[in-house]
Design an enzyme around this catalytic site. Structure first.
Site, PDB file in Angstrom:
ATOM      1  N   ASP A 163       9.508  61.469 -12.492  1.00 33.72           N
ATOM      2  CA  ASP A 163       9.429  60.244 -11.859  1.00 33.72           C
ATOM      3  C   ASP A 163       8.554  59.266 -13.027  1.00 33.72           C
ATOM      4  OD1 ASP A 163      11.219  59.845 -10.100  1.00 33.72           O
ATOM      5  OD2 ASP A 163      10.036  60.063  -8.463  1.00 33.72           O
ATOM      6  N   ARG A 217      15.395  54.718  -9.075  1.00 39.06           N
ATOM      7  CA  ARG A 217      14.311  54.361  -9.936  1.00 39.06           C
ATOM      8  C   ARG A 217      14.540  53.174 -10.780  1.00 39.06           C
ATOM      9  NH1 ARG A 217      11.873  56.148  -6.223  1.00 39.06           N
ATOM     10  NH2 ARG A 217      11.054  58.425  -6.427  1.00 39.06           N
ATOM     11  N   ASP A 257      -2.376  58.848  -1.613  1.00 36.33           N
ATOM     12  CA  ASP A 257      -2.505  58.883  -2.995  1.00 36.33           C
ATOM     13  C   ASP A 257      -2.552  57.430  -3.705  1.00 36.33           C
ATOM     14  OD1 ASP A 257      -1.778  61.668  -2.610  1.00 36.33           O
ATOM     15  OD2 ASP A 257      -0.765  61.728  -4.485  1.00 36.33           O
ATOM     16  N   SER A 270       6.516  67.628   0.210  1.00 33.77           N
ATOM     17  CA  SER A 270       6.480  66.072  -0.038  1.00 33.77           C
ATOM     18  C   SER A 270       7.904  65.592   0.080  1.00 33.77           C
ATOM     19  CB  SER A 270       6.173  65.749  -1.600  1.00 33.77           C
ATOM     20  OG  SER A 270       6.784  66.412  -2.438  1.00 33.77           O
TER      21      SER A 270
END
Length: 416
Positions: free
Chosen positions: A124, A95, A16, A180
């Site tokens: 996210d 994050r 990606d 994922s």
């Protein structure tokens, strides 16, 4: 054609973000790639070479493991942070440090834009972009998976692979995983793909941070964790003492992995309003949370603890989950959290065994709220049973009025 500007791209080296890197270059942007080391398993040299081969101006890899553990994971332990009663926030906690480091690189490299590979349905994108915009309100963000010119062109993995083949993007594998993953030192998360049916169990070989509890050692392992102001400062096990924060966390991950501790499989409510099935294994965070909860029972004032549980734990957890770490409300709550932990000093002894961690005992050399003699049923020192009569009578004043009102209304509480 003149460059449109300089972009700092959060780059993992996967299909990606490699596609996004090449696509940004095709759109005539100059790209600096950034990757945070937050404890994930990664071939750093391969990532560097791939970014260079595609055309990145620079690849910056920053080791954030210690910062992540000390500034996010340990406060989460102090807070007993948990989302919807199950999730220990492993992805959410990473994050803020990643976003802050990416923005630092963007500033140092003179980038006008930051970019990421987050999907348009996940949490996210919100977490990263709220952080970016709070750190620098003037920063410009390129989110390809929300741009029609990108997502209309790349509607699936085959489209990405075709683009990679036609543009020379190095691809190490063409076989898609059936789910994922997002890995860091606090946990690994697994979602999407075959996990989207919440009625079916996850694959037994999916878990990476915990071994199968059914096959864990038949011999338990005892450990001792020492806390100061709610922060784990020492781990003792099998004759070894570890006091360095990062090494302590890594050691607990290894112990938890060996004994299969910290797996959950849940359906959670994303901030964007979508329900999502997620599986997580968080060995160190699970052990530390259980130990911290236990030592608080010994040393923390009951009313302070109740207020912290009702207000700080819930609010802090939700703020982190929703991507609002860089906010005035998080700063406000953090001050309450730090205050609440002043007396959380002591040691907890635990036993790790086949998917579970058991409390063996706890003690504190400095905090004296617990009195063995006072709590004993065999002692009346400093306590008179007669005093309890008045205590009950005072508390019954309001309740007797409530009961009388119910009787007068024909709704006596003694009848069904």
């Amino acid at each position: 054609m003149a460059s449109k500007g300089k972009v700092c791209l959060a780059y993992s080296g996967g299909l990606d973000t490699s596609t996004i890197l090449k696509w940004l270059l095709d759109q005539n942007y100059e790209v600096v790639c950034f990757l945070a080391d937050v404890g994930q398993e990664e071939d750093w040299d391969q990532v560097r070479s791939k970014a260079a081969a595609i055309g990145a101006t620079k690849m910056v890899i920053t080791d954030l493991r210690r910062e992540f553990v000390e500034e996010l994971c340990f406060p989460a332990v102090q807070c007993n942070a948990i989302y919807e009663g199950r999730y220990l926030l492993g992805t959410s906690l990473a994050r803020p440090v990643i976003a802050r480091a990416q923005m630092k690189v963007a500033a140092e490299e003179g980038c006008q834009f930051v970019s990421h590979g987050c999907t348009g349905k996940g949490n996210d994108q919100v977490r990263f972009e709220l952080a970016f915009l709070t750190i620098d309100p003037k920063i410009k963000i390129i989110a390809p998976w929300r741009m029609p010119e990108f997502f209309d062109r790349f509607q699936g993995r085959n489209d990405l692979l075709d683009y990679a083949a036609s543009t020379g993007i190095p691809v190490t594998s063409t076989k898609a995983k059936p789910y994922s993953m997002d890995d860091n030192i606090a946990h690994c998360s697994y979602e999407s793909g075959q996990l989207e049916d919440p009625s079916k169990p996850p694959p037994t070989d999916m878990w990476t941070r915990t071994d199968d509890p059914m096959k864990a050692p038949a011999t338990p392992q005892d450990i001792q964790i020492h806390f100061e102001k709610g922060i784990p400062v020492k781990l003792t096990t099998e004759g070894k003492e570890i006091t360095d924060s990062l090494e302590l966390f890594i050691a607990l991950n290894a112990i938890g992995k060996l004994h299969g501790i910290g797996r959950i499989d849940i359906v959670e409510n994303r901030y964007v309003g979508i329900k999502s099935r997620g599986c997580y294994d968080s060995p160190a965070m699970t052990i530390l949370r259980d130990a911290h909860l236990d030592i608080e029972g010994l040393v923390m004032d009951g009313k302070v603890r109740a207020l912290r549980d009702q207000f700080v734990t819930h609010a802090w957890s939700e703020i982190l989950y929703n991507g609002l770490y860089f906010s005035p409300e998080r700063e406000f709550i953090q001050n309450s959290l730090v205050y609440s932990q002043k007396s959380v000093n002591g040691e907890v002894r635990m036993r790790c065994y086949r998917g579970n961690v058991f409390i063996l005992g706890r003690s504190s050399e400095t905090e004296k709220l617990y009195s063995e003699e006072e709590s004993s049923m065999d002692s009346l020192v400093d306590f008179s049973p007669v005093d309890t009569t008045g205590f009950i009578n005072i508390n019954a004043i309001r309740l007797k009025k409530y009961g009388q009102a119910k009787l007068e209304a024909g709704e006596g509480l003694g009848t069904k």
